[in-house]
Scaffold this active site. Structure first.
Site, mmCIF file in Angstrom:
data_model
loop_
_atom_site.group_PDB
_atom_site.id
_atom_site.type_symbol
_atom_site.label_atom_id
_atom_site.label_comp_id
_atom_site.label_asym_id
_atom_site.label_seq_id
_atom_site.Cartn_x
_atom_site.Cartn_y
_atom_site.Cartn_z
ATOM 1 N N ASP A 113 -42.178 -14.700 13.650
ATOM 2 C CA ASP A 113 -41.655 -14.367 14.989
ATOM 3 C C ASP A 113 -42.204 -13.034 15.499
ATOM 4 O O ASP A 113 -42.702 -12.948 16.626
ATOM 5 C CB ASP A 113 -40.118 -14.272 14.959
ATOM 6 C CG ASP A 113 -39.452 -15.629 14.859
ATOM 7 O OD1 ASP A 113 -40.024 -16.620 15.345
ATOM 8 O OD2 ASP A 113 -38.345 -15.696 14.289
ATOM 9 N N LYS A 135 -31.690 -19.043 9.291
ATOM 10 C CA LYS A 135 -32.837 -18.158 9.013
ATOM 11 C C LYS A 135 -32.580 -17.180 7.855
ATOM 12 O O LYS A 135 -33.516 -16.714 7.221
ATOM 13 C CB LYS A 135 -33.214 -17.368 10.270
ATOM 14 C CG LYS A 135 -33.983 -18.192 11.280
ATOM 15 C CD LYS A 135 -34.474 -17.321 12.426
ATOM 16 C CE LYS A 135 -35.333 -18.127 13.364
ATOM 17 N NZ LYS A 135 -35.921 -17.332 14.439
#
Ligand code: ATR
Length: 290
Positions: free
Chosen positions: A108, A72
């Site tokens: 997210d 990420k």
């Protein structure tokens, strides 16, 4: 069954290792629901191969990908552009590929905030939000809450330096609304007392350690909504104890759903069929939680 042709658009999921993917079930069902010629493909990629795989995707029919642990942060080196929120969070979970250009997003935190709104009718605006944990999930959720106008954000983590650094980053890059407390301190307890929303972003309580909890039950009070980002089990000890204390509760399945729904829209330009996606996730989660 999708008829795969040269027109089919691929969406990847890059990570290592990849376990059974709920995202794959959810996204493929969503594409089918809207009759879109897209297919979602999980691909295990090591750190060493990440650059080569991404370069290959740009040359193929990929319209984008999700990216998960451990890439990420690393992926930010390979994108041409970063969305403002992803830049502040410092991590990317969704990438779009348009005319050979890669743009990185982080859905997210906004996915979590949306799950609160949709599933609990709860807006973080002007609320006191207590977040436990200082890892990737905490970073994304805390930043999104600050972005969406939370009143105060209180942070605590086992490793206090990480919570401190996160609070500093939020105050510097979003708004001055964040403060970190040492775990177990009287200041932390006072902040908990003031909290309208409590979010566990740590892995404490996850299967197989379902008898563990990240917060003493005595610190729960009925005026706060208690959330866990964990969805395996669906009801952690934290959520069970929160219910007993009279709190509203929310597990991590909503965050998984809405981060996926936002990514779906980024790739396809279409509103995500969240009801069917939610059904798929609940069905898959039941299998996990057997
Ligand atoms: P994620 O991307 O899911 O947030 P992560 O970045 O590995 O995962 O972060 C995991 C979080 O859970 C961290 O806040 C971690 O605390 P440390 O920063 O001190 O490592 C927290 N965590 C994991 N196991 C824990 C435990 N047994 N007790 C308390 N916190 C724990």
């Amino acid at each position: 069954m999708i008829h795969v042709t040269t027109e089919t658009k691929f969406i990847g999921l890059l990570g290592y290792p990849l376990k059974q993917s709920h995202s794959s079930l959810m996204q493929n069902r969503a594409f089918a629901e809207l009759g879109l010629n897209y297919i979602y493909v999980p691909i295990e990629v090591t750190k060493e191969d990440l650059a080569a795989v991404v370069k290959g995707m740009v040359k193929m029919n990929y319209a984008g990908f999700n990216i998960t642990k451990p890439h990420k942060l690393n992926i930010m080196k390979y994108v041409d552009e970063l969305d403002a929120l992803a830049k502040i969070i410092g991590a990317v979970n969704t990438v779009t590929i348009q005319e050979g250009r890669l743009k990185g997003y982080n859905t997210d935190g906004t996915g979590f905030v949306r799950s609160l709104e949709k599933e609990k009718g709860f807006s973080v605006e002007n609320k006191n939000v207590f977040i436990l944990g200082g890892g990737g999930a905490s970073q994304a959720i805390a930043t999104a809450c600050a972005y969406k106008g939370a009143g105060n954000i209180y942070l605590s983590n086992r490793t206090p330096e990480k919570a401190l650094a996160l609070a500093r980053d939020i105050n510097l890059h979003v708004r001055d609304c964040s403060v970190a407390f040492t775990m177990g301190s009287s200041e932390m307890k006072e902040a908990l007392n003031k909290a309208d929303l409590f979010i566990n972003t740590t892995s404490v309580g996850m299967t197989p350690h379902t008898e563990e909890t990240p917060l003493e039950a005595a610190l729960l009070h009925k005026n706060m909504l208690v959330c866990d980002v964990i969805y395996n089990p669906l009801k952690t000890r934290l959520l069970r104890e929160a219910e007993q204390a009279g709190c509203e509760t929310l597990n991590g399945l909503g965050m998984l759903l809405y981060q996926g729904a936002e990514a779906f829209t980024l790739w396809t330009g279409r509103k995500a069929p969240v009801e069917i996606m939610s059904e798929v996730l609940h069905h898959a989660a039941k299998g996990l939680n057997k």
